[in-house]
Write a protein that holds these residues in place. Structure first.
Motif, PDB file in Angstrom:
ATOM      1  N   LEU A  77       8.329  -0.904  -3.647  1.00  0.00           N
ATOM      2  CA  LEU A  77       7.069  -0.636  -2.962  1.00  0.00           C
ATOM      3  C   LEU A  77       6.898   0.865  -2.755  1.00  0.00           C
ATOM      4  CD1 LEU A  77       4.554  -1.800  -1.569  1.00  0.00           C
ATOM      5  CD2 LEU A  77       5.896  -1.958   0.528  1.00  0.00           C
ATOM      6  N   ALA A  78       7.942   1.539  -2.304  1.00  0.00           N
ATOM      7  CA  ALA A  78       7.883   2.984  -2.052  1.00  0.00           C
ATOM      8  C   ALA A  78       7.590   3.769  -3.329  1.00  0.00           C
ATOM      9  CB  ALA A  78       9.182   3.463  -1.416  1.00  0.00           C
ATOM     10  N   LYS A  79       8.048   3.276  -4.476  1.00  0.00           N
ATOM     11  CA  LYS A  79       7.798   3.946  -5.753  1.00  0.00           C
ATOM     12  C   LYS A  79       6.386   3.698  -6.268  1.00  0.00           C
ATOM     13  CE  LYS A  79      12.365   3.683  -7.925  1.00  0.00           C
ATOM     14  NZ  LYS A  79      13.048   3.036  -9.064  1.00  0.00           N
ATOM     15  N   GLY A  80       5.706   2.700  -5.711  1.00  0.00           N
ATOM     16  CA  GLY A  80       4.373   2.362  -6.211  1.00  0.00           C
ATOM     17  C   GLY A  80       4.411   1.560  -7.495  1.00  0.00           C
ATOM     18  N   THR A  81       5.497   0.827  -7.730  1.00  0.00           N
ATOM     19  CA  THR A  81       5.607   0.065  -8.973  1.00  0.00           C
ATOM     20  C   THR A  81       5.150  -1.389  -8.841  1.00  0.00           C
ATOM     21  OG1 THR A  81       7.934  -0.406  -8.513  1.00  0.00           O
ATOM     22  CG2 THR A  81       7.462   1.486  -9.911  1.00  0.00           C
ATOM     23  N   LEU A  82       4.821  -1.821  -7.627  1.00  0.00           N
ATOM     24  CA  LEU A  82       4.308  -3.184  -7.467  1.00  0.00           C
ATOM     25  C   LEU A  82       2.800  -3.178  -7.723  1.00  0.00           C
ATOM     26  CD1 LEU A  82       6.209  -4.321  -4.247  1.00  0.00           C
ATOM     27  CD2 LEU A  82       6.819  -4.694  -6.634  1.00  0.00           C
ATOM     28  N   ARG A  83       2.313  -4.210  -8.343  1.00  0.00           N
ATOM     29  CA  ARG A  83       0.888  -4.289  -8.658  1.00  0.00           C
ATOM     30  C   ARG A  83       0.155  -4.976  -7.519  1.00  0.00           C
ATOM     31  NH1 ARG A  83      -0.418  -2.780 -13.558  1.00  0.00           N
ATOM     32  NH2 ARG A  83      -2.228  -4.102 -13.694  1.00  0.00           N
ATOM     33  N   GLY A  84      -1.110  -4.658  -7.388  1.00  0.00           N
ATOM     34  CA  GLY A  84      -1.937  -5.259  -6.360  1.00  0.00           C
ATOM     35  C   GLY A  84      -2.890  -6.254  -6.979  1.00  0.00           C
ATOM     36  N   VAL A  85      -4.158  -6.098  -6.691  1.00  0.00           N
ATOM     37  CA  VAL A  85      -5.178  -7.018  -7.183  1.00  0.00           C
ATOM     38  C   VAL A  85      -6.316  -6.235  -7.825  1.00  0.00           C
ATOM     39  CG1 VAL A  85      -4.650  -8.833  -5.516  1.00  0.00           C
ATOM     40  CG2 VAL A  85      -6.333  -7.107  -4.949  1.00  0.00           C
ATOM     41  N   ASN A  86      -7.153  -6.954  -8.557  1.00  0.00           N
ATOM     42  CA  ASN A  86      -8.346  -6.381  -9.169  1.00  0.00           C
ATOM     43  C   ASN A  86      -9.571  -6.904  -8.426  1.00  0.00           C
ATOM     44  OD1 ASN A  86      -6.541  -5.417 -11.029  1.00  0.00           O
ATOM     45  ND2 ASN A  86      -7.313  -6.601 -12.739  1.00  0.00           N
ATOM     46  N   PHE A 122      -6.832   2.933  -7.694  1.00  0.00           N
ATOM     47  CA  PHE A 122      -6.292   3.670  -6.552  1.00  0.00           C
ATOM     48  C   PHE A 122      -4.984   3.022  -6.129  1.00  0.00           C
ATOM     49  CE2 PHE A 122     -10.838   4.433  -6.145  1.00  0.00           C
ATOM     50  CZ  PHE A 122     -10.907   5.753  -5.725  1.00  0.00           C
ATOM     51  N   ARG A 123      -4.253   3.722  -5.271  1.00  0.00           N
ATOM     52  CA  ARG A 123      -3.106   3.121  -4.583  1.00  0.00           C
ATOM     53  C   ARG A 123      -3.515   2.880  -3.137  1.00  0.00           C
ATOM     54  NH1 ARG A 123       0.712   2.562  -8.002  1.00  0.00           N
ATOM     55  NH2 ARG A 123       1.299   4.197  -9.455  1.00  0.00           N
ATOM     56  N   ASP A 124      -3.121   1.734  -2.594  1.00  0.00           N
ATOM     57  CA  ASP A 124      -3.353   1.478  -1.177  1.00  0.00           C
ATOM     58  C   ASP A 124      -2.314   2.267  -0.379  1.00  0.00           C
ATOM     59  OD1 ASP A 124      -0.950  -0.003  -1.102  1.00  0.00           O
ATOM     60  OD2 ASP A 124      -1.924  -1.910  -0.700  1.00  0.00           O
ATOM     61  N   PRO A 125      -2.360   2.258   0.946  1.00  0.00           N
ATOM     62  CA  PRO A 125      -1.407   3.059   1.730  1.00  0.00           C
ATOM     63  C   PRO A 125       0.065   2.721   1.472  1.00  0.00           C
ATOM     64  CG  PRO A 125      -3.233   2.406   3.106  1.00  0.00           C
ATOM     65  CD  PRO A 125      -3.393   1.667   1.793  1.00  0.00           C
ATOM     66  N   ALA A 126       0.346   1.504   1.009  1.00  0.00           N
ATOM     67  CA  ALA A 126       1.728   1.118   0.721  1.00  0.00           C
ATOM     68  C   ALA A 126       2.147   1.489  -0.702  1.00  0.00           C
ATOM     69  CB  ALA A 126       1.912  -0.383   0.939  1.00  0.00           C
ATOM     70  N   GLY A 127       1.202   1.908  -1.536  1.00  0.00           N
ATOM     71  CA  GLY A 127       1.511   2.286  -2.906  1.00  0.00           C
ATOM     72  C   GLY A 127       1.133   1.256  -3.950  1.00  0.00           C
ATOM     73  N   ASN A 128       0.560   0.126  -3.548  1.00  0.00           N
ATOM     74  CA  ASN A 128       0.136  -0.889  -4.506  1.00  0.00           C
ATOM     75  C   ASN A 128      -1.067  -0.396  -5.293  1.00  0.00           C
ATOM     76  OD1 ASN A 128       1.839  -3.234  -3.632  1.00  0.00           O
ATOM     77  ND2 ASN A 128       0.772  -2.828  -1.716  1.00  0.00           N
ATOM     78  N   MET A 129      -1.076  -0.689  -6.599  1.00  0.00           N
ATOM     79  CA  MET A 129      -2.219  -0.310  -7.419  1.00  0.00           C
ATOM     80  C   MET A 129      -3.328  -1.346  -7.279  1.00  0.00           C
ATOM     81  SD  MET A 129      -2.651   0.503 -11.470  1.00  0.00           S
ATOM     82  CE  MET A 129      -2.364  -1.168 -12.009  1.00  0.00           C
ATOM     83  N   LEU A 130      -4.514  -0.859  -6.994  1.00  0.00           N
ATOM     84  CA  LEU A 130      -5.704  -1.697  -6.912  1.00  0.00           C
ATOM     85  C   LEU A 130      -6.699  -1.204  -7.949  1.00  0.00           C
ATOM     86  CD1 LEU A 130      -6.212  -1.728  -3.040  1.00  0.00           C
ATOM     87  CD2 LEU A 130      -4.886  -3.328  -4.424  1.00  0.00           C
TER      88      LEU A 130
END
Length: 138
Positions: A77-86, A122-130
């Motif tokens: 999560l800290a690296k921003g490697t988890l994916r979010g949603v579209n 974008f990345r959310d505050p936790a680093g997830n890609m949206l």
């Protein structure tokens, strides 16, 4: 078959920061806020889709996850490697400006894609890609 999406999950490390982004910036509404075994789950959703929800959950929310697994999830999560949603929108430029103004990290500016959408990320505050997209002709 009567099959519909009901919920999807996004790991967040700070629910208050996540809610400021998802509710104040993206204008999603809070549907539920639950604490259990020292963890917190907050459900948000678009007023335009009352039957679809995003659950903001702690990394490795499974209480049976090992300490090593919890640490690995926190690091991903800290690296921003988890994916979010579209998400889809009818006005990508306005949404892009609003999210950019919030200070969210821009991954991709609005771009016309060869598969019929214009999108940005974008990345959310936790680093997830949206990702946010506007279909051609919408």
């Amino acid at each position: 078959m009567d099959l519909k999406l009901r919920q999807c999950f996004i790991a967040v490390d700070d629910h208050d920061k996540a809610l400021a982004f998802y509710c104040d910036v993206l204008e999603l509404e809070i549907r539920n806020d639950v604490g259990f075994e020292g963890m917190r789950w907050v459900t948000v959703g678009s007023p335009l889709q009352p039957d679809v929800e995003i659950v903001l959950e702690p990394p490795a929310a499974n209480p049976d996850a090992s300490p090593a697994d919890k640490q690995a999830m926190a690091e991903l999560l800290a690296k921003g490697t988890l994916r979010g949603v579209n998400f889809t929108t009818a006005d990508l430029d306005t949404l892009y400006a609003r999210v950019q103004e919030s200070g969210a990290e821009v991954i991709q500016e609005p771009t016309d894609q060869p598969y019929g959408v214009r999108d940005c990320a974008f990345r959310d505050p936790a680093g997830n890609m949206l990702r946010f997209m506007e279909r051609s002709g919408d």
